[in-house]
Design a protein around this motif. Structure first.
Motif, PDB file in Angstrom:
ATOM      1  N   GLY A 178       0.770  -1.237   0.000  1.00 40.10           N
ATOM      2  CA  GLY A 178       0.000   0.000   0.000  1.00 40.10           C
ATOM      3  C   GLY A 178       0.796   1.278   0.000  1.00 40.10           C
ATOM      4  N   VAL A 179       2.139   1.205  -0.077  1.00 37.56           N
ATOM      5  CA  VAL A 179       2.929   2.445  -0.039  1.00 37.56           C
ATOM      6  C   VAL A 179       3.862   2.543  -1.243  1.00 37.56           C
ATOM      7  N   GLY A 180       3.525   1.844  -2.328  1.00 41.06           N
ATOM      8  CA  GLY A 180       4.305   1.966  -3.545  1.00 41.06           C
ATOM      9  C   GLY A 180       5.561   1.130  -3.573  1.00 41.06           C
ATOM     10  N   ALA A 181       5.620   0.062  -2.784  1.00 42.35           N
ATOM     11  CA  ALA A 181       6.843  -0.739  -2.701  1.00 42.35           C
ATOM     12  C   ALA A 181       6.975  -1.765  -3.813  1.00 42.35           C
ATOM     13  N   THR A 182       5.909  -2.014  -4.577  1.00 41.73           N
ATOM     14  CA  THR A 182       5.970  -3.040  -5.610  1.00 41.73           C
ATOM     15  C   THR A 182       7.075  -2.733  -6.617  1.00 41.73           C
ATOM     16  N   GLY A 183       7.908  -3.728  -6.873  1.00 41.67           N
ATOM     17  CA  GLY A 183       8.989  -3.566  -7.833  1.00 41.67           C
ATOM     18  C   GLY A 183      10.143  -2.748  -7.312  1.00 41.67           C
ATOM     19  N   THR A 184      10.403  -2.813  -5.997  1.00 42.39           N
ATOM     20  CA  THR A 184      11.534  -2.086  -5.421  1.00 42.39           C
ATOM     21  C   THR A 184      12.426  -3.065  -4.673  1.00 42.39           C
ATOM     22  N   ALA A 185      13.664  -2.646  -4.462  1.00 40.11           N
ATOM     23  CA  ALA A 185      14.624  -3.395  -3.642  1.00 40.11           C
ATOM     24  C   ALA A 185      15.654  -2.399  -3.130  1.00 40.11           C
ATOM     25  N   ALA A 186      16.206  -2.668  -1.983  1.00 38.10           N
ATOM     26  CA  ALA A 186      17.149  -1.731  -1.375  1.00 38.10           C
ATOM     27  C   ALA A 186      18.354  -1.516  -2.278  1.00 38.10           C
ATOM     28  N   LEU A 187      18.651  -0.259  -2.572  1.00 33.30           N
ATOM     29  CA  LEU A 187      19.839   0.195  -3.307  1.00 33.30           C
ATOM     30  C   LEU A 187      19.835  -0.188  -4.782  1.00 33.30           C
ATOM     31  N   LEU A 188      18.756  -0.812  -5.262  1.00 31.49           N
ATOM     32  CA  LEU A 188      18.720  -1.309  -6.634  1.00 31.49           C
ATOM     33  C   LEU A 188      17.561  -0.687  -7.399  1.00 31.49           C
ATOM     34  N   ASN A 189      17.846  -0.181  -8.594  1.00 34.40           N
ATOM     35  CA  ASN A 189      16.795   0.279  -9.491  1.00 34.40           C
ATOM     36  C   ASN A 189      16.246  -0.952 -10.194  1.00 34.40           C
ATOM     37  N   VAL A 190      15.155  -1.484  -9.653  1.00 34.54           N
ATOM     38  CA  VAL A 190      14.646  -2.771 -10.140  1.00 34.54           C
ATOM     39  C   VAL A 190      14.153  -2.694 -11.586  1.00 34.54           C
ATOM     40  N   PRO A 191      13.356  -1.692 -11.978  1.00 34.44           N
ATOM     41  CA  PRO A 191      12.890  -1.678 -13.374  1.00 34.44           C
ATOM     42  C   PRO A 191      14.033  -1.649 -14.392  1.00 34.44           C
ATOM     43  N   LYS A 192      14.999  -0.779 -14.194  1.00 34.39           N
ATOM     44  CA  LYS A 192      16.116  -0.711 -15.151  1.00 34.39           C
ATOM     45  C   LYS A 192      16.978  -1.974 -15.078  1.00 34.39           C
ATOM     46  N   SER A 193      17.148  -2.521 -13.870  1.00 34.00           N
ATOM     47  CA  SER A 193      17.923  -3.758 -13.724  1.00 34.00           C
ATOM     48  C   SER A 193      17.207  -4.921 -14.401  1.00 34.00           C
ATOM     49  N   LEU A 194      15.879  -4.911 -14.337  1.00 34.54           N
ATOM     50  CA  LEU A 194      15.098  -5.953 -15.000  1.00 34.54           C
ATOM     51  C   LEU A 194      15.294  -5.880 -16.508  1.00 34.54           C
ATOM     52  N   GLU A 195      15.333  -4.679 -17.042  1.00 38.44           N
ATOM     53  CA  GLU A 195      15.601  -4.517 -18.471  1.00 38.44           C
ATOM     54  C   GLU A 195      16.978  -5.070 -18.833  1.00 38.44           C
ATOM     55  N   ALA A 196      17.969  -4.764 -18.006  1.00 41.20           N
ATOM     56  CA  ALA A 196      19.322  -5.268 -18.272  1.00 41.20           C
ATOM     57  C   ALA A 196      19.360  -6.793 -18.195  1.00 41.20           C
ATOM     58  N   LEU A 197      18.657  -7.364 -17.224  1.00 44.46           N
ATOM     59  CA  LEU A 197      18.623  -8.820 -17.074  1.00 44.46           C
ATOM     60  C   LEU A 197      17.983  -9.472 -18.297  1.00 44.46           C
ATOM     61  N   LEU A 198      16.827  -8.956 -18.717  1.00 40.11           N
ATOM     62  CA  LEU A 198      16.115  -9.570 -19.836  1.00 40.11           C
ATOM     63  C   LEU A 198      16.926  -9.456 -21.126  1.00 40.11           C
ATOM     64  N   ALA A 199      17.604  -8.333 -21.311  1.00 45.58           N
ATOM     65  CA  ALA A 199      18.464  -8.197 -22.489  1.00 45.58           C
ATOM     66  C   ALA A 199      19.581  -9.234 -22.456  1.00 45.58           C
ATOM     67  N   SER A 200      20.154  -9.463 -21.273  1.00 45.34           N
ATOM     68  CA  SER A 200      21.231 -10.452 -21.143  1.00 45.34           C
ATOM     69  C   SER A 200      20.702 -11.866 -21.362  1.00 45.34           C
ATOM     70  N   LEU A 201      19.513 -12.154 -20.849  1.00 43.79           N
ATOM     71  CA  LEU A 201      18.926 -13.475 -21.048  1.00 43.79           C
ATOM     72  C   LEU A 201      18.684 -13.735 -22.537  1.00 43.79           C
ATOM     73  N   ARG A 202      18.158 -12.734 -23.224  1.00 45.88           N
ATOM     74  CA  ARG A 202      17.909 -12.902 -24.659  1.00 45.88           C
ATOM     75  C   ARG A 202      19.218 -13.183 -25.399  1.00 45.88           C
ATOM     76  N   LYS A 203      20.260 -12.432 -25.058  1.00 48.52           N
ATOM     77  CA  LYS A 203      21.557 -12.618 -25.705  1.00 48.52           C
ATOM     78  C   LYS A 203      22.119 -14.005 -25.410  1.00 48.52           C
ATOM     79  N   ALA A 204      21.811 -14.544 -24.210  1.00 39.10           N
ATOM     80  CA  ALA A 204      22.328 -15.858 -23.821  1.00 39.10           C
ATOM     81  C   ALA A 204      21.504 -17.004 -24.383  1.00 39.10           C
ATOM     82  N   GLY A 205      20.430 -16.693 -25.116  1.00 39.73           N
ATOM     83  CA  GLY A 205      19.664 -17.748 -25.769  1.00 39.73           C
ATOM     84  C   GLY A 205      18.372 -18.140 -25.096  1.00 39.73           C
ATOM     85  N   TYR A 206      17.964 -17.419 -24.068  1.00 38.29           N
ATOM     86  CA  TYR A 206      16.690 -17.722 -23.409  1.00 38.29           C
ATOM     87  C   TYR A 206      15.527 -17.278 -24.289  1.00 38.29           C
TER      88      TYR A 206
END
Length: 1367
Positions: free
Chosen positions: A415-443
């Motif tokens: 209820g306070v906007g915590a969805t998709g957050t983690a301490a010290l980490l920009n989760v949305p941008k990190s998720l984009e980086a992860l998915l790009a890496s997964l695609r490159k690795a053949g996922y």
């Protein structure tokens, strides 16, 4: 028992001892065995091993005797070289590979062949050594026949020659393999596999091949669990390669006799550089390695006893093999009952968890334990270990395009906007980086994912928030599917929601009905097969009729989520219920709610994920009820994670909580860096005030120069003339400066002390020609202006964490400069830092020759924190910031130091650019590879050892806490705290100091907070020969030079569970301090214990308090977050109720002792809290006010209660010393771990933090730019501001005024927060309204109406998203 042993020793001719490690026992025996002529001590503490003696051979040296070196250590007699005779040294050198790590293996070979070779070495010393080696050979081979033969041999050789020839040693190979279907032993793994390929049960099946390292001693003694383990592994579908060893040669087996697909691929490509030349041609190819021994891979138990580990060697070996390395073993130092009751503890936890984790071991599973003197397996645990092994191997064997990955984000608190957050980490941008890496690795990400993923992360978070709408949840998975993926659909994202009915959940939570003692082993109780369901229904009601969190109208448990091809993304469910969202956390008698359990079971059994990726710090599954350490089949984290490999992205600076994820949650950690550091700078009124002060200082300097000129010309000088010269400057500028000071709200930060009385005097409200005030006296104002300027310098140089980190993103030149400038502080010229950051080696070359000159130019204008050096034993004036700053000018570094720092800067730059290895580490873990281990920590404090990131971080060996350096620093801090207290309390010492012992700061500082406790009590660590701390010894009062201060230790749950050995040592210390024959006025521990004893309280020396066993957290932050409190005393009561449980030796494992706690609180004068990193300050996270703040409130309440204010001391206020242990001058400039700023009062640090972070436009802008996660971070700090007001009455209106100005009245900022995360922004506004309603702040009526209207507007905006969300 001791009298009997002592009587036996007095008449003994020979003493035998083995496996003796207890410090008290060892010291007692050492003093008494010296009278025994022949002493045989095997596999024991070094101090006792040094007592070995046969004739002229004596292992520990001494007058007239040589040291044997081999197997014992110790120094020889004065004037004689330690070690064995030259001829024996020559023999020893012939054994082993010559490598340092193989010395112990060579020594074992010498033990076997040494007696035969020593026949040919002349002299009595060699003969006596041969006797000892022969006796040890009998002993080491084990078995009753060998032991009887050993005794006969010693009698024949040493006492009475009868001509009897003892039978030869019955030998078991030092190394070999075995199988239940084969009589005898195999000489090597390759020999074993040749047999297995013909006769093994799983031959030709393609089953995963797993090397299993076994204790040779258990093979010799025919422990039945050995063959049972091999057979069950086969029954579970694993092909075991059981290799028995003594323990010290594990690394040589893995290095030389085992290989892997990865190593063979390197060989095939000719890439042999990192492959050991000792690798055997017929090495057996394995898919995983399991050690049932524990300890370090290199050296085993002996490696630990030597105190020096060869961790780099182990990492090199395991990196080349690149297969999962798991430790799974029966408990050998703990029985089954204590494991079931208390979890794995003490030395057993070090052997099984702490030491193997240094090598990168994962998924540790206790397989059984002692019942009496026998070792038993729990087959259910073997099944768990085998299942997890198979899942890891399956990951490695499955092509990337076929792997299904479940990525879990977080949404707590609700209820306070915590969805998709983690301490010290920009989760949305990190998720984009992860998915790009997964695609490159053949996922497989599906056919519709565009090339450019920019914006995908925020779109996914937005879609997941929509799925939290209770209206869709009530309609079930079909309702969520109909809702669609919103803006994420443009990126090829599809709804991947699922559901599970109660019958299926019951099925998955129920053990097979036929399970009984055969499966559960000799546990103290036999669980019913439906015990998990029964416990869940006891708490939540019948599953069939449950209609609670995230359930549809039909009662199906909903699993919201999204998919991109074979990647599923969901949000971990909340733990509890509205108003008590963390209700489940660490309460062993509670269970997760049905939908939480269904969520994890659906991922595994319905979606069919191959691996789960917990994305950031941190989730909750690892914190679920169950054994504190050492999961069993009833631990909910174990139950819900099942056999699913768990890859866990975690901040590198938090080894404390990451070990919980690793140990309870089977997490393979992949660390990420922290955001770059920024300097606070000055802004708004603070910047204006600095400019005015600079103008004043310039004018004042000119006035002084005129005085100096006049004095040089022969005029009378002195303070009168200086005051006269300054008077017109003060008259012209004091009013402006004081007005600006009030606008900035600095009166409390920089109080004015009347020079004549030394008391704080309020500054004049207005300054006019007729105003008379001590502060306006020219010399007094000049001194005060200097204090103000120094404070602004301190504030300007404060560090903060700027923004959030993006996973795998290397820093650019500006960020590199920020890291380097924070690390080196004033120790490296900024021009050099900039050159290295921008141009690397080329930039360094350009400034290398002029470093000294650059430093001289910059030194006068470099404001950095003052530091307290460890060697200083007393500190005065710590309450005066100005004095501290002026007392610690930057030390001029030598040319060599500057050059070394420049080289270190280049190294750090290179390591920081390896942030890309974070994504590489995640991908490697997702394919079942070995992730390199590294110590967790942060750059400022720990230096380059924590880089690069992308590593499987670990903690430290708790038996070496505190380290010598930590003890030195902690002692200096303790002295400073006492001086600080005396300065504000009429010179009186505190009688009781409450010290918070937290796992995180203890790990990162290697025990500084423990050292503070010891120094206050007046004690030092006593270390045994291995370097491990064996006891905390009281320092004599005459040496201490002051009374012993009593200490109330408030332990976090992680400290309590991770450092049980330290807890027991501290408990022993307090018991001895309480019993010491010392007067009350010189020993406050004894004074208070005697008083409690007189009141009839039991355990009056109890000083170590925490939450109930297996339970964590004060719950104060939950109350504050939910707004469910009426006054601060209520929060203090919550803290006291949650922390009234005593821990120590024996069965003191969470005994409720509220009366003892209250008695200690009534005498508490001061509280101490360490802050271990820039990222987690007092104002950044909820835990500080929930623990330190609430403890302060509880102590003040106890002191103000009847009988609370003692000995006529005035007032109930309790001081609070904050120790910023991350260093002020930068680790690279002699700061960090080697120096710390002096302790400050709580209120001073709160003001510094709020000015440098939350209210600082520089910090706010950087955080708001981070999207939804940045808005949430701002929101949490507003909640913490309410928490500090609630617990400590920190209610300074200027903070709220400036917060409104920064986040609400700045329309651009307000619109950014509203757009990025309306829930988080609503919480910001709600906390402002709450503060006004609770009297923490008095806004104008206009402000209040503006805030109410804004909140109402936000509430209307959120209606469509959160109405009736059930949260």
């Amino acid at each position: 028992m001791r009298p009997r042993v002592e009587a036996a020793l007095e008449r003994a001719d020979v003493f035998f001892g083995s496996l003796l490690f207890d410090y008290d026992q060892v010291e007692w025996l050492r003093a008494r065995v010296q009278r025994v002529p022949v002493r045989m001590v095997f596999e024991s503490a070094l101090e006792l091993m040094s007592c070995n003696k046969v004739g002229s051979f004596q292992m520990g040296g001494g007058a007239g005797a040589d040291s044997a070196g081999a197997g014992g250590g110790g120094s020889g007699a004065p004037g004689k070289a330690p070690g064995p005779p030259a001829a024996i040294k020559k023999l020893l050198s012939m054994f082993g590979s010559g490598r340092e790590e193989d010395k112990m293996v060579g020594y074992l070979s010498f033990l076997k062949l040494g007696p035969k070779l020593l026949k040919f070495v002349p002299g009595q010393k060699a003969a006596d050594l041969r006797t000892w080696l022969t006796a040890y050979a009998y002993w080491n081979q084990g078995g009753s026949s060998n032991v009887v033969a050993m005794f006969a041999y010693l009698v024949e050789v040493l006492f009475e020659q009868t001509g009897y020839v003892p039978p030869p040693v019955v030998e078991t190979p030092a190394l070999g393999c075995l199988h239940p279907l084969h009589a005898g032993y195999f000489s090597s793994p390759s020999d074993y596999m040749r047999w297995y390929e013909k006769a093994g049960p799983l031959r030709g099946t393609g089953a995963p091949v797993v090397a299993v390292l076994l204790y040779r001693k258990h093979v010799i003694t025919e422990q039945p669990y050995i063959r049972q383990l091999v057979s069950q592994l086969e029954a579970e579908g694993l092909l075991p390669v059981p290799v028995f060893i003594n323990g010290v040669e594990a690394h040589t087996v893995v290095r030389d006799m085992l290989t892997s697909q990865h190593e063979q691929t390197l060989l095939a490509r000719g890439l042999t550089g990192s492959i050991s030349p000792t690798l055997k041609r017929d090495a057996v190819k394995v898919d995983a390695v399991v050690s049932t021994i524990g300890f370090p891979l290199v050296g085993g138990p002996a490696g630990t006893m030597e105190g020096g580990r060869q961790a780099d060697v182990a990492k090199a070996i395991l990196t080349i093999k690149d297969v999962p390395y798991m430790v799974a073993a029966p408990l050998l130092i703990q029985d089954m009952e204590s494991w079931s009751r208390d979890g794995v503890a003490g030395l057993q936890s070090v052997v099984l968890y702490s030491l193997p984790e240094l090598d990168g071991a994962i998924d540790t599973v206790p397989l059984g334990g002692l019942v009496g003197d026998n070792i038993y397996l729990v087959p259910e645990r073997v099944k768990k270990m085998a299942g997890r092994l198979k899942a890891w191997v399956r990951l490695r064997r499955k092509p990337a395009i076929e792997r299904k990955v479940a990525v879990l984000l977080y949404g707590f608190p609700p209820g306070v906007g915590a969805t998709g957050t983690a301490a010290l980490l920009n989760v949305p941008k990190s998720l984009e980086a992860l998915l790009a890496s997964l695609r490159k690795a053949g996922y497989d990400l599906g056919p519709d994912v565009p090339e450019d993923l920019t914006g995908l992360g925020e779109a996914v978070v937005s879609a997941l928030k929509k799925q939290e709408d209770q209206r869709a949840i009530l309609k079930g998975a079909a309702g969520m599917t109909a809702m669609g993926a919103g803006p994420a659909a443009a990126f090829g994202v599809k709804v991947g929601a699922g559901e599970m009915n109660s019958a299926r959940l019951k099925e998955l939570l129920t053990y097979p009905p036929e399970w009984g003692p055969t499966e559960w082993g000799p546990l103290p109780y036999l669980p019913d097969n439906d015990v998990l369901v029964e416990r869940m229904e006891r708490q939540w009601g019948e599953l069939r009729t449950y209609r609670g969190l995230n359930t549809s109208v039909s009662g199906a448990y909903q699993v919201p989520g999204l998919t991109l091809g074979s990647v599923w993304i969901g949000v971990q469910p909340p733990l509890g219920i509205e108003g008590d969202p963390m209700r489940l956390l660490f309460q062993r008698d509670l269970t997760p709610h049905p939908q939480y359990a269904a969520f994890y079971k659906w991922i595994q059994h319905e979606y069919g994920a191959d691996v789960v990726l917990h994305f950031g710090m941190h989730g909750t599954v690892e914190w679920l009820p169950g054994a504190p350490l050492g999961n069993n089949g009833l631990s909910w984290s174990d139950v819900l994670l099942g056999e699913l490999p768990n890859v866990y992205v975690y901040a590198a600076n938090n080894p404390s909580e990451s070990i919980v994820a690793k140990r309870r949650g089977y997490g393979t950690i992949v660390s990420h860096n922290v955001p770059p550091y920024g300097r606070a700078g000055l802004y708004k009124q603070l910047a204006t005030l600095r400019d005015q002060l600079s103008e004043y200082r310039e004018a004042a300097q000119q006035a002084r120069q005129q005085v100096q000129t006049a004095t040089a010309a022969g005029a009378a000088g002195g303070t009168t003339m200086e005051a006269a010269a300054l008077a017109p400057v003060v008259e012209a500028q004091a009013g402006l400066i004081l007005d600006q000071l009030r606008l900035a709200g600095l009166e409390a930060d920089c109080p004015f002390l009347d020079p004549s009385t030394g008391q704080v005097v309020a500054l004049p409200a207005e300054v006019g020609p007729e105003t008379s005030h001590p502060a306006l006296e020219p010399l007094a104002f000049d001194q005060y202006a200097t204090k103000l300027y120094a404070y602004l310098q301190l504030l300007e140089g404060r560090l903060f964490s700027e923004g959030l980190h993006v996973l795998g993103s290397p820093p650019g030149a500006p960020q590199l400069a920020q890291y380097l400038e924070a690390y080196f502080g004033a120790g490296l010229p900024k021009a050099a830092v900039q050159a290295v950051a921008e141009h690397g080696e080329e930039g360094a070359a350009a400034v290398r020759a002029r470093l000294d000159r650059l430093w001289e130019q910059e030194a006068p204008s470099s404001p950095f924190e003052p530091v307290l050096l460890p060697e200083r034993t007393t500190v005065t004036g710590t309450t005066s910031t100005t004095a501290a700053v002026e007392a610690a000018p930057p030390r001029r570094p030598s040319a060599e130091e500057l050059t070394a720092r420049l080289e270190e800067a280049l190294k750090i730059r290179l390591l920081l650019l390896k942030n890309t290895e974070e994504l590489a580490g995640v991908l490697h873990a997702l394919e079942g590879g070995y992730v390199l281990p590294e110590a967790g920590g942060d750059l400022l404090r720990d230096g380059t050892g924590v880089l690069p990131t992308g590593r499987n971080i670990h903690a430290l060996d708790p038996y070496r806490m505190p380290s010598p350096a930590a003890m030195a620093r902690g002692s200096a801090v303790a002295a400073a705290i006492l001086e600080q207290h005396k300065a504000s309390n009429g010179g009186e010492l505190p009688e009781t100091v409450a010290v918070n012992l937290w796992g995180l700061d203890s790990i990162k500082s290697k025990g500084e907070s423990v050292a503070i406790v010891l120094a206050l009590v007046g004690a030092v660590p006593l270390r045994e020969g291995t370097g491990r701390v064996a006891r905390f010894e009281l320092v004599p009062l005459e040496q201490l030079g002051r009374p012993r201060v009593d200490v109330l230790c408030n332990m976090s749950g992680i400290f309590r569970d991770s450092f049980q050995n330290v807890v027991e040592l501290l408990d022993d210390l307090f018991a001895r301090a309480a019993a010491a024959n010392e007067p009350d006025d010189q020993n406050y521990v004894a004074k208070h214990s005697r008083a409690m004893q007189a009141q009839g309280l039991s355990a009056p020396s109890a000083r170590l308090f925490s939450n109930p066993a297996g339970d964590y957290g004060s719950m104060v932050n939950e109350q504050v977050g939910a707004g469910s409190w009426t006054n601060g005393d209520e929060l203090g009561d919550t803290w006291a109720a949650r922390n009234a449980f005593s821990y120590g030796r024996g069965k003191e494992r969470g005994t409720a002792r509220p009366e003892v706690l209250q008695a200690l609180l009534r005498t508490t004068d001061r509280i101490v809290q360490q802050i271990d990193s820039v990222e987690y300050g007092l104002t950044d996270i909820q835990e500080y006010y929930a623990n330190t703040g609430a403890l302060k409130r509880a102590a003040e309440a106890a002191r103000s209660a009847p009988g609370g204010v003692r000995d006529g001391r005035q007032g109930a206020r309790v001081g609070c010393s904050i120790v910023e242990a991350f260093g002020g001058a930068g680790a690279g400039a002699g700061g960090g771990a080697s120096s710390i700023p002096p302790p400050r009062e709580l209120e001073e640090v709160l003001r510094l933090e709020y000015r440098s972070k939350l209210l600082n436009p520089k910090w706010a802008t950087a955080m708001a730019a981070q999207g939804s996660g940045g808005a949430y971070e701002i929101s949490t700090r507003m909640t913490a501001l309410v928490g500090w007001g609630a617990t400590t009455d920190f209610r300074e209106g200027w903070v709220w005024d400036q917060a409104v100005e920064t986040y609400v009245e700045d329309k651009e900022m307000a619109e950014t927060l509203r757009k990025n995360n309306p829930q988080a922004f609503a919480n910001v506004v709600r906390r402002m309204l709450e503060a006004a309603g609770r009297g923490m702040w008095s806004p104008s009526q206009e402000q209040l109406e503006q805030l109410r209207a804004l909140y109402s507007d936000l509430d209307d905006q959120l209606e469509g998203v959160t109405q009736g969300s059930g949260r």
